[in-house]
Design a protein around this motif. Structure first.
Motif, PDB file in Angstrom:
ATOM      1  N   GLU A  57       0.677  -1.448  -0.201  1.00  0.00           N
ATOM      2  CA  GLU A  57       0.248  -0.113   0.268  1.00  0.00           C
ATOM      3  C   GLU A  57       0.738   0.708  -0.149  1.00  0.00           C
ATOM      4  OE1 GLU A  57      -3.714   2.114   2.718  1.00  0.00           O
ATOM      5  OE2 GLU A  57      -3.048   0.086   3.177  1.00  0.00           O
ATOM      6  N   GLY A  58       0.482   2.110  -0.407  1.00  0.00           N
ATOM      7  CA  GLY A  58       1.538   3.011  -1.146  1.00  0.00           C
ATOM      8  C   GLY A  58       2.633   3.386  -2.111  1.00  0.00           C
ATOM      9  N   VAL A  59       2.485   1.647  -3.027  1.00  0.00           N
ATOM     10  CA  VAL A  59       3.682   1.766  -3.841  1.00  0.00           C
ATOM     11  C   VAL A  59       2.803   1.316  -4.785  1.00  0.00           C
ATOM     12  CG1 VAL A  59       5.947   0.948  -4.521  1.00  0.00           C
ATOM     13  CG2 VAL A  59       5.372   1.315  -2.163  1.00  0.00           C
ATOM     14  N   GLU A  60       3.369   2.035  -5.869  1.00  0.00           N
ATOM     15  CA  GLU A  60       2.623   1.509  -7.274  1.00  0.00           C
ATOM     16  C   GLU A  60       3.346   1.565  -8.620  1.00  0.00           C
ATOM     17  OE1 GLU A  60      -1.191   2.448 -10.428  1.00  0.00           O
ATOM     18  OE2 GLU A  60      -1.059   3.490  -8.249  1.00  0.00           O
ATOM     19  N   ALA A  61       3.768   0.727  -9.539  1.00  0.00           N
ATOM     20  CA  ALA A  61       4.542   0.113 -10.841  1.00  0.00           C
ATOM     21  C   ALA A  61       3.424   0.700 -11.620  1.00  0.00           C
ATOM     22  CB  ALA A  61       4.520  -1.513 -10.575  1.00  0.00           C
ATOM     23  N   GLU A  67       3.395   6.698  -2.426  1.00  0.00           N
ATOM     24  CA  GLU A  67       3.062   7.696  -1.520  1.00  0.00           C
ATOM     25  C   GLU A  67       2.636   7.592  -0.154  1.00  0.00           C
ATOM     26  OE1 GLU A  67      -2.004   9.596  -2.413  1.00  0.00           O
ATOM     27  OE2 GLU A  67      -1.004   8.758  -3.864  1.00  0.00           O
ATOM     28  N   ALA A  68       3.187   9.166   0.758  1.00  0.00           N
ATOM     29  CA  ALA A  68       2.711   8.817   2.274  1.00  0.00           C
ATOM     30  C   ALA A  68       2.811  10.109   2.785  1.00  0.00           C
ATOM     31  CB  ALA A  68       4.957   8.310   2.622  1.00  0.00           C
ATOM     32  N   PRO A  69       2.339  10.137   3.754  1.00  0.00           N
ATOM     33  CA  PRO A  69       1.508  11.220   4.667  1.00  0.00           C
ATOM     34  C   PRO A  69       3.137  12.353   5.240  1.00  0.00           C
ATOM     35  CG  PRO A  69       0.612   8.938   5.480  1.00  0.00           C
ATOM     36  CD  PRO A  69       1.373   8.505   4.771  1.00  0.00           C
ATOM     37  N   THR A  70       4.139  11.038   5.344  1.00  0.00           N
ATOM     38  CA  THR A  70       5.023  12.176   6.514  1.00  0.00           C
ATOM     39  C   THR A  70       6.038  11.443   5.325  1.00  0.00           C
ATOM     40  OG1 THR A  70       5.250  10.069   7.768  1.00  0.00           O
ATOM     41  CG2 THR A  70       4.455  11.929   8.387  1.00  0.00           C
TER      42      THR A  70
END
Length: 78
Positions: free
Chosen positions: A26-30, A45-48
């Motif tokens: 979750e938060g990573v996409e190829a 994509e991450a909040p911090t």
């Protein structure tokens, strides 16, 4: 929110395994892959920033990953 583009280099013949494993995080996409060079571009994509770094290291530690490099980091201040 923090956004990064990373270059992932898979071990020879392991590209599809790496893509599958990355897309389970979750938060990573190829996004774009090149089977001829065993490379792919992913986004994180991450909040911090700390969360983003943890995801970067998680990708780097996946079975079949040879190397991971940061291409670009953006902080969305909106």
């Amino acid at each position: 929110m923090n956004y990064s583009a990373i270059l992932v280099i898979a071990l020879p013949g392991r590209l599809q395994d790496v893509i599958t494993a990355i897309n389970r995080i979750e938060g990573v996409e190829a996004h774009i892959s090149d089977p001829d060079s065993d490379r792919l571009i992913c986004t994180i994509e991450a909040p911090t920033t700390d969360d983003e770094v943890r995801l970067f290291h998680r990708v780097a530690e996946l079975d079949g990953v040879n190397d991971v490099s940061l291409i670009e980091h953006r902080l969305d201040l909106a």
